[in-house]
Write a protein that holds these residues in place. Structure first.
Motif, PDB file in Angstrom:
ATOM      1  N   ASN A   1      42.980   7.289 -22.527  1.00 46.35           N
ATOM      2  CA  ASN A   1      41.706   7.065 -21.837  1.00 46.35           C
ATOM      3  C   ASN A   1      41.893   6.234 -20.583  1.00 46.35           C
ATOM      4  O   ASN A   1      41.260   6.498 -19.548  1.00 46.35           O
ATOM      5  N   ARG A   2      42.764   5.217 -20.652  1.00 47.28           N
ATOM      6  CA  ARG A   2      43.018   4.391 -19.463  1.00 47.28           C
ATOM      7  C   ARG A   2      43.677   5.204 -18.363  1.00 47.28           C
ATOM      8  O   ARG A   2      43.353   5.061 -17.180  1.00 47.28           O
TER       9      ARG A   2
ATOM     10  N   ALA B   1      41.113   7.325 -16.773  1.00 49.55           N
ATOM     11  CA  ALA B   1      40.244   6.533 -15.908  1.00 49.55           C
ATOM     12  C   ALA B   1      40.936   6.191 -14.598  1.00 49.55           C
ATOM     13  O   ALA B   1      40.305   6.185 -13.523  1.00 49.55           O
TER      14      ALA B   1
ATOM     15  N   LYS C   1      40.881   9.089 -12.211  1.00 52.02           N
ATOM     16  CA  LYS C   1      39.574   9.332 -11.604  1.00 52.02           C
ATOM     17  C   LYS C   1      39.179   8.228 -10.633  1.00 52.02           C
ATOM     18  O   LYS C   1      38.326   8.427  -9.783  1.00 52.02           O
ATOM     19  N   ALA C   2      39.791   7.058 -10.756  1.00 52.98           N
ATOM     20  CA  ALA C   2      39.386   5.901  -9.967  1.00 52.98           C
ATOM     21  C   ALA C   2      39.463   6.122  -8.464  1.00 52.98           C
ATOM     22  O   ALA C   2      38.540   5.761  -7.742  1.00 52.98           O
TER      23      ALA C   2
END
Length: 450
Positions: free
Chosen positions: A429-430, A433, A436-437
């Motif tokens: 998940n990290r 993320a 996508k950041a």
């Protein structure tokens, strides 16, 4: 104490091999059926234990076949099951069962090899249940199975005393009547007491409402008293204390216990100084015995003699063993049982198998002392105490003690798998993320033309 099971159980889907919907419900029902059928041994008038093909045994074999199908499914589809059966406790169990199989040509009972194979199946089956259902699902299925078993014992006790009441001949014309019905009172008591322990945890953790627990608990508790296995009753009392350790260790409760202890000690001192101490102690100790004689407590209800005779039998075949189900033949004069899990394994598979059982009991003790969850610690304590004084595990058809013990032995590996999957999921998940950041907040729509 934190509810560690809740931490790991939320991630059962990560290693459950897709056990959802109707397969999950079928696995739950199969687990409840196994816990119910395993200890059933209906005998009229307290007859001797036998192993033969009858309707009850046919049902048990059918249940074992269902467990075998689930075991094959678990090994084929669930990575978690494969990891559990390769854990150290599982390998030690397989080692004991393999050594028993080696004794097949010289086994006293023709059912020895079948018993070893059935136990092997149930080792894998409980791993499948644990991975497919999680701790909560497995415990709820086991509790329902034990409750139905207890209700059947009650039914026979109240309506068919010839089957439901077990007359135990203690010699000298003294007969004690105990609740049996579904088997020998000691085995019935273990199943009932484990059901009580599991139901208390389900209620304490909010899994069942109070109104249902108020109906279930008396059914278990009164039946356990009528079966009157002192080992099971004492082990249950301490196991329940372990379940409530987080409440008992609060400051006010500790203070109250201290005050009560001081009052009790003071009262005993006054009574003893008044000259009534010895007679009261004699009466109190006699209430813990079946015959009224305190000699039962010093000889372990005859277990010292049984253990000595069992060791002599083991010396006759120290390396190969006599196979499973040898007790009814070799120990016919001694309750047909070694009354000890280590001696049971040694008699069946030799001293090496007994050594493996010693290691497994040490693992069980470690769970009691360092287990991460009160339920695992409580059940492990109950089984450990029972193993010291009874042939509690590795029965012909595994019952509640064996199956809950397997759950406890597998728990550390299961918890590690769940934590590993949670960490892997968090890491994924990290990473997602982070990918996508860079694009966050940047508009991808075309700029207006000038």
């Amino acid at each position: 104490m934190p509810e560690a099971l809740a931490d790991v159980d939320d991630f059962a889907a990560d290693v459950s091999g897709g056990c959802r919907g109707w397969p999950r419900r079928l696995l739950w029902a199969s687990t409840a059926l196994a816990i119910f059928v395993g200890p059933v041994d209906i005998v009229a008038d307290g007859g001797t234990m036998t192993v033969g093909l009858d309707p009850v045994v046919a049902v048990k074999l059918g249940t074992a076949l269902i467990a075998m199908i689930w075991s094959a499914w678990g090994l084929a589809t669930c990575r978690g099951v494969r990891e559990l059966v390769l854990s150290m406790p599982a390998l030690l169990l397989f080692g004991i069962l393999f050594l028993v199989l080696l004794a097949t040509p010289r086994a006293v009972s023709s059912a020895s090899a079948a018993t070893a194979l059935i136990n092997t199946t149930y080792v894998v089956f409980i791993a499948t249940s644990l991975v497919g259902l999680g701790i909560r699902g497995t415990v709820s299925a086991m509790t329902v199975g034990m409750f139905v078993y207890t209700c059947c014992a009650w039914g026979l006790y109240l309506t068919m005393p010839r089957y439901g009441v077990f007359p135990e001949d203690l010699g000298g014309g003294l007969i004690v009547y105990r609740l049996g019905g579904m088997g020998h009172p000691n085995g019935v008591s273990r199943a009932i007491c484990l059901g009580l322990i599991l139901s208390v945890w389900l209620w304490k953790s909010g899994r069942i409402p109070t109104r249902w627990f108020a109906l279930v608990a008396p059914v278990f508790a009164v039946a356990a008293y009528l079966a009157w296995s002192r080992t099971s009753l004492v082990a249950t009392a301490i196991a329940l204390l372990i379940l409530w350790a987080d409440q008992i260790l609060r400051r006010r409760v500790v203070a109250a216990i201290t005050v009560l202890a001081m009052v009790g000690i003071t009262t005993l001192t006054v009574v003893w100084m008044a000259g009534y101490g010895e007679s009261i102690a004699e009466i109190a100790l006699s209430k813990l015995t079946k015959t009224g004689s305190t000699e039962e407590l010093t000889t372990g209800t005859g277990r010292a003699e049984i253990w000595a005779y069992s060791i002599d039998l083991i010396r006759q075949r120290p390396w190969i063993g006599h196979g499973f189900n040898a007790g009814p033949t070799l120990l016919e004069r001694f309750s047909q049982s070694t009354h000890n899990a280590v001696l049971h394994a040694s008699l069946a598979g030799g001293v090496v198998a007994g050594g493996f059982m010693v290691v497994l009991l040490i693992v069980t003790l470690n769970l009691v002392l360092t287990g991460g969850h009160p339920l695992i610690r409580a059940v492990a304590f109950f089984v450990l105490i029972s193993c010291l004084l009874e042939e509690t595990v590795l029965e012909t058809f595994p019952g509640p003690c064996t199956l809950t013990w397997l759950m406890c032995l597998f728990y550390p590996t299961y918890a590690w798998m769940q934590r590993h999957n949670r960490e892997a999921s968090d890491l994924a998940n990290r990473r997602q993320a982070m990918l996508k950041a860079p694009t966050a907040g940047i508009s991808t729509s075309p700029s207006p033309s000038h």
